[in-house]
Design a protein around this motif. Sequence first.
Motif, mmCIF file in Angstrom:
data_model
loop_
_atom_site.group_PDB
_atom_site.id
_atom_site.type_symbol
_atom_site.label_atom_id
_atom_site.label_comp_id
_atom_site.label_asym_id
_atom_site.label_seq_id
_atom_site.Cartn_x
_atom_site.Cartn_y
_atom_site.Cartn_z
ATOM 1 N N GLU A 249 0.819 -1.217 0.000
ATOM 2 C CA GLU A 249 0.000 0.000 0.000
ATOM 3 C C GLU A 249 0.849 1.261 0.000
ATOM 4 O OE1 GLU A 249 -2.740 -0.313 3.245
ATOM 5 O OE2 GLU A 249 -3.886 -1.930 2.314
ATOM 6 N N ALA A 250 1.893 1.251 -0.832
ATOM 7 C CA ALA A 250 2.722 2.441 -0.991
ATOM 8 C C ALA A 250 2.002 3.442 -1.886
ATOM 9 C CB ALA A 250 4.071 2.063 -1.594
ATOM 10 N N SER A 251 2.406 4.700 -1.789
ATOM 11 C CA SER A 251 1.828 5.730 -2.647
ATOM 12 C C SER A 251 2.326 5.552 -4.082
ATOM 13 C CB SER A 251 2.225 7.118 -2.137
ATOM 14 O OG SER A 251 3.626 7.301 -2.239
ATOM 15 N N ALA A 252 1.665 6.221 -5.018
ATOM 16 C CA ALA A 252 2.067 6.133 -6.419
ATOM 17 C C ALA A 252 3.480 6.660 -6.629
ATOM 18 C CB ALA A 252 1.079 6.913 -7.295
ATOM 19 N N GLU A 253 3.893 7.630 -5.796
ATOM 20 C CA GLU A 253 5.238 8.184 -5.920
ATOM 21 C C GLU A 253 6.303 7.215 -5.425
ATOM 22 O OE1 GLU A 253 2.709 9.687 -4.450
ATOM 23 O OE2 GLU A 253 2.222 11.222 -5.950
ATOM 24 N N LEU A 254 5.977 6.392 -4.421
ATOM 25 C CA LEU A 254 6.956 5.472 -3.841
ATOM 26 C C LEU A 254 7.047 4.146 -4.592
ATOM 27 C CD1 LEU A 254 6.422 5.896 0.019
ATOM 28 C CD2 LEU A 254 8.362 6.674 -1.355
ATOM 29 N N ALA A 255 5.988 3.748 -5.271
ATOM 30 C CA ALA A 255 5.956 2.431 -5.909
ATOM 31 C C ALA A 255 7.120 2.188 -6.865
ATOM 32 C CB ALA A 255 4.619 2.223 -6.620
ATOM 33 N N PRO A 256 7.509 3.163 -7.715
ATOM 34 C CA PRO A 256 8.642 2.907 -8.628
ATOM 35 C C PRO A 256 9.976 2.715 -7.918
ATOM 36 C CG PRO A 256 7.297 4.741 -9.417
ATOM 37 C CD PRO A 256 6.856 4.450 -8.019
ATOM 38 N N LEU A 257 10.041 3.058 -6.632
ATOM 39 C CA LEU A 257 11.308 2.895 -5.911
ATOM 40 C C LEU A 257 11.722 1.433 -5.798
ATOM 41 C CD1 LEU A 257 11.131 5.472 -2.957
ATOM 42 C CD2 LEU A 257 12.535 5.571 -5.035
ATOM 43 N N GLY A 258 10.767 0.513 -5.923
ATOM 44 C CA GLY A 258 11.118 -0.901 -5.847
ATOM 45 C C GLY A 258 12.137 -1.285 -6.896
ATOM 46 N N ILE A 259 11.873 -0.929 -8.152
ATOM 47 C CA ILE A 259 12.806 -1.237 -9.237
ATOM 48 C C ILE A 259 14.119 -0.491 -9.032
ATOM 49 C CG2 ILE A 259 13.176 -1.069 -11.719
ATOM 50 C CD1 ILE A 259 10.167 -1.330 -12.091
ATOM 51 N N ALA A 260 14.028 0.774 -8.595
ATOM 52 C CA ALA A 260 15.236 1.570 -8.400
ATOM 53 C C ALA A 260 16.131 0.963 -7.331
ATOM 54 C CB ALA A 260 14.854 3.002 -8.022
ATOM 55 N N VAL A 261 15.537 0.480 -6.233
ATOM 56 C CA VAL A 261 16.322 -0.114 -5.147
ATOM 57 C C VAL A 261 16.996 -1.399 -5.615
ATOM 58 C CG1 VAL A 261 16.148 -1.259 -2.910
ATOM 59 C CG2 VAL A 261 15.037 0.944 -3.261
ATOM 60 N N VAL A 262 16.244 -2.276 -6.283
ATOM 61 C CA VAL A 262 16.811 -3.538 -6.753
ATOM 62 C C VAL A 262 17.936 -3.286 -7.750
ATOM 63 C CG1 VAL A 262 16.346 -5.683 -7.994
ATOM 64 C CG2 VAL A 262 14.687 -4.824 -6.341
ATOM 65 N N SER A 263 17.657 -2.447 -8.762
ATOM 66 C CA SER A 263 18.653 -2.193 -9.801
ATOM 67 C C SER A 263 19.878 -1.478 -9.238
ATOM 68 C CB SER A 263 18.031 -1.352 -10.927
ATOM 69 O OG SER A 263 16.929 -2.020 -11.505
ATOM 70 N N GLY A 264 19.646 -0.483 -8.378
ATOM 71 C CA GLY A 264 20.765 0.255 -7.804
ATOM 72 C C GLY A 264 21.671 -0.630 -6.973
ATOM 73 N N MET A 265 21.080 -1.488 -6.149
ATOM 74 C CA MET A 265 21.889 -2.385 -5.326
ATOM 75 C C MET A 265 22.638 -3.401 -6.183
ATOM 76 S SD MET A 265 21.828 -1.392 -2.263
ATOM 77 C CE MET A 265 22.646 -2.800 -1.529
ATOM 78 N N MET A 266 22.041 -3.837 -7.284
ATOM 79 C CA MET A 266 22.729 -4.781 -8.154
ATOM 80 C C MET A 266 23.954 -4.141 -8.795
ATOM 81 S SD MET A 266 19.811 -7.129 -9.979
ATOM 82 C CE MET A 266 21.101 -8.171 -10.658
ATOM 83 N N VAL A 267 23.814 -2.898 -9.252
ATOM 84 C CA VAL A 267 24.955 -2.223 -9.867
ATOM 85 C C VAL A 267 26.078 -2.044 -8.847
ATOM 86 C CG1 VAL A 267 25.756 -0.063 -10.883
ATOM 87 C CG2 VAL A 267 23.586 -1.058 -11.623
ATOM 88 N N VAL A 268 25.728 -1.560 -7.649
ATOM 89 C CA VAL A 268 26.739 -1.345 -6.611
ATOM 90 C C VAL A 268 27.422 -2.667 -6.245
ATOM 91 C CG1 VAL A 268 27.084 -0.683 -4.198
ATOM 92 C CG2 VAL A 268 25.628 0.706 -5.683
ATOM 93 N N ALA A 269 26.611 -3.725 -6.065
ATOM 94 C CA ALA A 269 27.176 -5.024 -5.685
ATOM 95 C C ALA A 269 28.113 -5.555 -6.757
ATOM 96 C CB ALA A 269 26.056 -6.022 -5.418
ATOM 97 N N ARG A 270 27.748 -5.375 -8.028
ATOM 98 C CA ARG A 270 28.589 -5.886 -9.099
ATOM 99 C C ARG A 270 29.891 -5.111 -9.222
ATOM 100 N NH1 ARG A 270 23.832 -7.509 -13.547
ATOM 101 N NH2 ARG A 270 23.572 -9.618 -12.710
ATOM 102 N N LEU A 271 29.886 -3.856 -8.817
ATOM 103 C CA LEU A 271 31.128 -3.094 -8.836
ATOM 104 C C LEU A 271 32.112 -3.594 -7.778
ATOM 105 C CD1 LEU A 271 29.790 0.549 -9.368
ATOM 106 C CD2 LEU A 271 30.976 -0.902 -11.030
ATOM 107 N N PHE A 272 31.593 -4.147 -6.685
ATOM 108 C CA PHE A 272 32.454 -4.636 -5.604
ATOM 109 C C PHE A 272 32.629 -6.158 -5.623
ATOM 110 C CE2 PHE A 272 31.089 -0.540 -3.919
ATOM 111 C CZ PHE A 272 32.276 -0.031 -3.407
ATOM 112 N N ALA A 273 31.803 -6.863 -6.388
ATOM 113 C CA ALA A 273 31.765 -8.324 -6.288
ATOM 114 C C ALA A 273 33.054 -8.997 -6.735
ATOM 115 C CB ALA A 273 30.585 -8.875 -7.093
#
Length: 402
Positions: A249-273
Amino acid sequence: MRVSRLHDPFLRGQLAIAALFLSLGFQYATWAARIPAVKSDLDLTAAEVGVLLMAAGVGAAVSFPVVAWLMRCLGSRRLALLSQFGLALLLLALAAAPNYPVALLVMCVDGVLVGCLNVAMNAQGAALEARHERNTMAKLHATFSAGSLLAALLASGMTAATGSVGAHFGVAAALLAVLGASARTGLLDGEVRADPTAPAERTEQQPGRRRWTVPSRPTLWMCCAMVFGTVAEGAMNDWSALYLKDVAEASAELAPLGIAVVSGMMVVARLFADGWRARWGDGRVVLLGSAVAGAGLAVALVSGGVAPALAGFACMGLGIAAVTPCVYAAAARQGSDALTLVAAMGTTGLLAGPPLIGFIAGASNLAWGMGAVAASAVAVSLCSTRIRWTPEPVGTEEPSRA
């Protein structure tokens, strides 16, 4: 005396192969960003758009025998350059497609070329690691995400400047040509030699037919790990926003953050992996990472709410990021046929994952569907215990000294 980084053969090869990964992410995101315009130009229904998107996935999934044959005939260097150039031309073909059947054919061929480039560039990355005994596969996979981001920015700019899909795809094709030209001189000629201590693939041959191999048990476990890993990765991209909106039940403004969080963490992790791989080894990185991904998402689903969901999504992106680079590297050490099969299984996971989660969500609810994503990540950790990983962690990416 420190050798100039401009003359470091490892860096030169790394940049060339990174250009291939960047190209694949850029090409994919370029046409995906203009699907609404293609839909309008060809007057397609929503169902026809779905079939158009599936055509690319089907082409990639069934490309295994073609890719295996081309790898044997051309080698990864020539196959990578040819498929990268072909993907640039297919953007122009899609923009010029006069009707729906032609667009379907273009997308199906696009899927086959994606399969070719995916195998060839990962074979190049594995060969670079083996030749210089340095880790780089995770960083190479991070450049794929960078290519997608670059394509999104270009699509936004071109859409604001002109509504012409042809003009946009023409600029994109020119950029892909530049990337291909820059990669040409730095790619490697040889492949990774199959590990002589690995279990041998069983060969079969019938009179008048090409010899073929039966995958070994470790290769089949790699296929399973890749399928579960890409199911989790693809489903998170497709369903995280909807979970935040409908379940958390997130707001319409917060809902897209799901993809941003997953993608952002994947990029950061791959830079250090790659550093993690050098310190702990591929097997431990995959085992612990996928366990963290599955457990973190499971706890978030049980807890409920927006903040726990975002924390769980971050755990998933962080933990699952190194799975595909490590499994590709392990598959390459089994030979080109094993790498091609594992890559095809990865495409199958990406293709089947989101619809599977949708089926589970339709039969129960999306929380159970996301639970299946968490279970897929845990399955990766179980499969990783059956895979033959590099015996010793390889070196870091420190520049050569003379």
